[in-house]
Motif scaffolding. Structure first.
Motif, PDB file in Angstrom:
ATOM      1  N   GLY A 121       0.796  -1.054   0.120  1.00 27.42           N
ATOM      2  CA  GLY A 121      -0.030   0.119   0.062  1.00 27.42           C
ATOM      3  C   GLY A 121       0.858   1.009  -0.196  1.00 27.42           C
ATOM      4  N   TRP A 122       2.016   1.166   0.826  1.00 24.28           N
ATOM      5  CA  TRP A 122       2.814   2.462   1.156  1.00 24.28           C
ATOM      6  C   TRP A 122       3.407   2.693  -0.199  1.00 24.28           C
ATOM      7  CZ3 TRP A 122       1.397   6.298   4.072  1.00 24.28           C
ATOM      8  CH2 TRP A 122       0.896   6.063   5.035  1.00 24.28           C
ATOM      9  N   ILE A 123       3.876   1.736  -0.888  1.00 25.68           N
ATOM     10  CA  ILE A 123       4.567   1.953  -1.932  1.00 25.68           C
ATOM     11  C   ILE A 123       3.839   2.190  -3.384  1.00 25.68           C
ATOM     12  CG2 ILE A 123       6.197   0.613  -3.734  1.00 25.68           C
ATOM     13  CD1 ILE A 123       7.338  -0.847  -1.404  1.00 25.68           C
ATOM     14  N   ASN A 124       2.830   1.645  -3.649  1.00 29.56           N
ATOM     15  CA  ASN A 124       2.046   1.741  -4.752  1.00 29.56           C
ATOM     16  C   ASN A 124       0.754   2.411  -4.631  1.00 29.56           C
ATOM     17  OD1 ASN A 124       3.093  -0.626  -6.722  1.00 29.56           O
ATOM     18  ND2 ASN A 124       2.737  -1.745  -4.661  1.00 29.56           N
ATOM     19  N   ASN A 125       0.355   2.736  -3.510  1.00 33.14           N
ATOM     20  CA  ASN A 125      -0.545   3.731  -3.262  1.00 33.14           C
ATOM     21  C   ASN A 125      -0.678   4.778  -2.063  1.00 33.14           C
ATOM     22  OD1 ASN A 125      -2.395   2.522  -5.319  1.00 33.14           O
ATOM     23  ND2 ASN A 125      -2.919   0.740  -3.928  1.00 33.14           N
ATOM     24  N   THR A 126       0.492   5.431  -2.083  1.00 37.05           N
ATOM     25  CA  THR A 126       1.103   6.071  -0.987  1.00 37.05           C
ATOM     26  C   THR A 126      -0.228   7.275  -0.611  1.00 37.05           C
ATOM     27  OG1 THR A 126       3.272   5.835  -1.658  1.00 37.05           O
ATOM     28  CG2 THR A 126       3.044   7.653   0.042  1.00 37.05           C
ATOM     29  N   GLN A 127      -0.549   7.942  -1.566  1.00 35.61           N
ATOM     30  CA  GLN A 127      -1.656   9.093  -1.450  1.00 35.61           C
ATOM     31  C   GLN A 127      -2.992   8.431  -0.607  1.00 35.61           C
ATOM     32  OE1 GLN A 127      -2.665  11.194  -5.087  1.00 35.61           O
ATOM     33  NE2 GLN A 127      -3.799  12.690  -3.978  1.00 35.61           N
ATOM     34  N   HIS A 128      -3.296   7.443  -1.308  1.00 41.14           N
ATOM     35  CA  HIS A 128      -4.416   6.861  -0.760  1.00 41.14           C
ATOM     36  C   HIS A 128      -4.211   6.138   0.617  1.00 41.14           C
ATOM     37  CE1 HIS A 128      -7.929   4.073  -0.536  1.00 41.14           C
ATOM     38  NE2 HIS A 128      -7.293   3.355  -0.097  1.00 41.14           N
ATOM     39  N   MET A 129      -3.193   5.786   1.111  1.00 38.63           N
ATOM     40  CA  MET A 129      -2.704   5.476   2.345  1.00 38.63           C
ATOM     41  C   MET A 129      -2.684   6.648   3.301  1.00 38.63           C
ATOM     42  SD  MET A 129      -2.387   2.161   2.308  1.00 38.63           S
ATOM     43  CE  MET A 129      -1.810   1.738   3.978  1.00 38.63           C
ATOM     44  N   PHE A 130      -2.413   7.661   2.683  1.00 38.00           N
ATOM     45  CA  PHE A 130      -2.538   8.938   3.748  1.00 38.00           C
ATOM     46  C   PHE A 130      -3.866   9.572   3.821  1.00 38.00           C
ATOM     47  CE2 PHE A 130       2.479   9.663   2.804  1.00 38.00           C
ATOM     48  CZ  PHE A 130       2.599   9.834   4.008  1.00 38.00           C
ATOM     49  N   ILE A 131      -4.541   9.527   2.735  1.00 43.15           N
ATOM     50  CA  ILE A 131      -5.935  10.067   2.911  1.00 43.15           C
ATOM     51  C   ILE A 131      -6.775   8.948   3.738  1.00 43.15           C
ATOM     52  CG2 ILE A 131      -8.212   9.967   1.471  1.00 43.15           C
ATOM     53  CD1 ILE A 131      -6.447  10.844  -0.981  1.00 43.15           C
ATOM     54  N   LEU A 222     -10.647  -7.705   4.335  1.00 46.90           N
ATOM     55  CA  LEU A 222     -11.007  -6.409   4.644  1.00 46.90           C
ATOM     56  C   LEU A 222      -9.878  -5.408   4.642  1.00 46.90           C
ATOM     57  CD1 LEU A 222     -14.279  -6.605   6.935  1.00 46.90           C
ATOM     58  CD2 LEU A 222     -14.137  -6.032   4.510  1.00 46.90           C
ATOM     59  N   TYR A 223      -8.735  -5.866   5.504  1.00 46.52           N
ATOM     60  CA  TYR A 223      -7.450  -4.971   5.373  1.00 46.52           C
ATOM     61  C   TYR A 223      -6.576  -5.196   4.260  1.00 46.52           C
ATOM     62  CZ  TYR A 223      -7.970  -5.846  10.443  1.00 46.52           C
ATOM     63  OH  TYR A 223      -8.553  -5.722  11.769  1.00 46.52           O
ATOM     64  N   SER A 224      -6.929  -6.037   3.410  1.00 44.16           N
ATOM     65  CA  SER A 224      -6.193  -6.050   2.190  1.00 44.16           C
ATOM     66  C   SER A 224      -6.802  -5.344   1.338  1.00 44.16           C
ATOM     67  CB  SER A 224      -6.237  -7.513   1.516  1.00 44.16           C
ATOM     68  OG  SER A 224      -5.650  -7.517   0.281  1.00 44.16           O
ATOM     69  N   SER A 225      -8.244  -5.157   1.261  1.00 47.96           N
ATOM     70  CA  SER A 225      -9.063  -4.221   0.452  1.00 47.96           C
ATOM     71  C   SER A 225      -8.710  -2.807   0.732  1.00 47.96           C
ATOM     72  CB  SER A 225     -10.688  -4.595   0.505  1.00 47.96           C
ATOM     73  OG  SER A 225     -11.117  -4.189   1.840  1.00 47.96           O
ATOM     74  N   GLU A 226      -8.414  -2.450   1.799  1.00 47.06           N
ATOM     75  CA  GLU A 226      -8.057  -1.118   2.268  1.00 47.06           C
ATOM     76  C   GLU A 226      -6.880  -0.487   1.491  1.00 47.06           C
ATOM     77  OE1 GLU A 226      -7.969  -0.400   6.447  1.00 47.06           O
ATOM     78  OE2 GLU A 226     -10.115  -0.924   6.695  1.00 47.06           O
ATOM     79  N   VAL A 227      -5.861  -1.332   0.988  1.00 45.76           N
ATOM     80  CA  VAL A 227      -4.756  -0.677   0.616  1.00 45.76           C
ATOM     81  C   VAL A 227      -4.955  -0.588  -1.181  1.00 45.76           C
ATOM     82  CG1 VAL A 227      -3.482  -1.601   2.383  1.00 45.76           C
ATOM     83  CG2 VAL A 227      -3.622  -2.989   0.430  1.00 45.76           C
ATOM     84  N   ASN A 228      -6.003  -1.100  -1.646  1.00 47.11           N
ATOM     85  CA  ASN A 228      -6.209  -0.806  -3.266  1.00 47.11           C
ATOM     86  C   ASN A 228      -6.911   0.351  -3.383  1.00 47.11           C
ATOM     87  OD1 ASN A 228      -5.015  -3.352  -3.719  1.00 47.11           O
ATOM     88  ND2 ASN A 228      -7.093  -4.217  -3.111  1.00 47.11           N
TER      89      ASN A 228
END
Length: 228
Positions: A121-131, A222-228
């Motif tokens: 999540g932090w490597i591929n969807n950094t902005q989404h993880m911050f949001i 569910l935890y996995s779906s949050e990082v996409n």
């Protein structure tokens, strides 16, 4: 005679200083012989129905089914469900060590999954993880507190998954041990009552074995779906 109540969870059986109790973790492979894969039978068909239902549910939990990134991801969680389910059930048999009652197994599974989700999540969807650290509609003055709360809740997720599984496995086994240790000086009437209660507890523990494996797998999905 055991030294204390928790010694039933201590892997003390060994040969050449190798703990034999942990071999029970691999006994689940005995339930998947080659005949189940090559020759259709009732066991194969029943397990296929379970896998198909889980696949559809996990696919919905992961998000858009047309997304090529999640194709095949459901089988990771189906394998996790199968592994935990086999080990939970094997622990209900006499003289078989319950590996899922130890944090060594449960924390290893949950921590590995959580770290892989976080790294991806932090490597591929950094902005989404911050949001995701600030829920929508949060007042500006509360944003630092929400970031702190969300960060803490995210960090303790693998621990809560592991403790939930371990505590539920230990609780039922301790209760069965307490009841069985009190049958030495009881009357015949009470002995029949205790046996009946233990049968009911074994049925309850069988349900707990299924429910806990399902809950751990769904939460991981569910935890996995949050990082996409």
């Amino acid at each position: 005679m055991m030294n204390n109540l928790f010694s039933i969870f201590d892997p003390s059986t060994n040969l050449f200083n190798l703990s034999l109790n942990w071999i029970s973790t691999f006994l689940g492979l005995m339930f998947i012989p080659y005949s189940f894969w090559l020759i259709p039978n009732r066991h194969y068909m029943f397990w296929n129905i379970i896998i198909y239902k889980l696949h559809n549910e996990f696919k919905n939990l992961l998000g858009n089914s047309n997304n090529s990134k999640i194709n095949g991801s459901t089988f990771i969680f189906i394998s996790l469900f199968s592994f935990i389910l086999f080990n939970n059930f094997l622990g209900l048999f006499p003289y078989i060590f319950t590996s899922t009652s130890h944090l060594t197994i449960s924390l290893s599974l949950s921590l590995t999954l959580w770290l892989s989700f976080m790294i991806y999540g932090w490597i591929n969807n950094t902005q989404h993880m911050f949001i995701h650290l600030i829920p929508q509609g949060t007042p500006t003055i509360l944003m630092p507190f929400m970031v702190l709360i969300e960060s803490i809740s995210n960090i303790i997720r693998p621990g809560t998954l592991a403790v939930r599984l371990t505590a539920n496995m230990i609780a039922g086994h301790l209760l069965l041990t307490l009841l069985s240790s009190s049958t030495s000086n009881t009357s015949s009437y009470m002995l029949v009552m205790l046996i009946f209660i233990q049968i009911l507890l074994l049925i309850l523990e069988s349900a707990v074995a299924i429910i806990q494996s399902y809950v751990i797998t769904v939460l991981s999905t569910l935890y996995s779906s949050e990082v996409n």
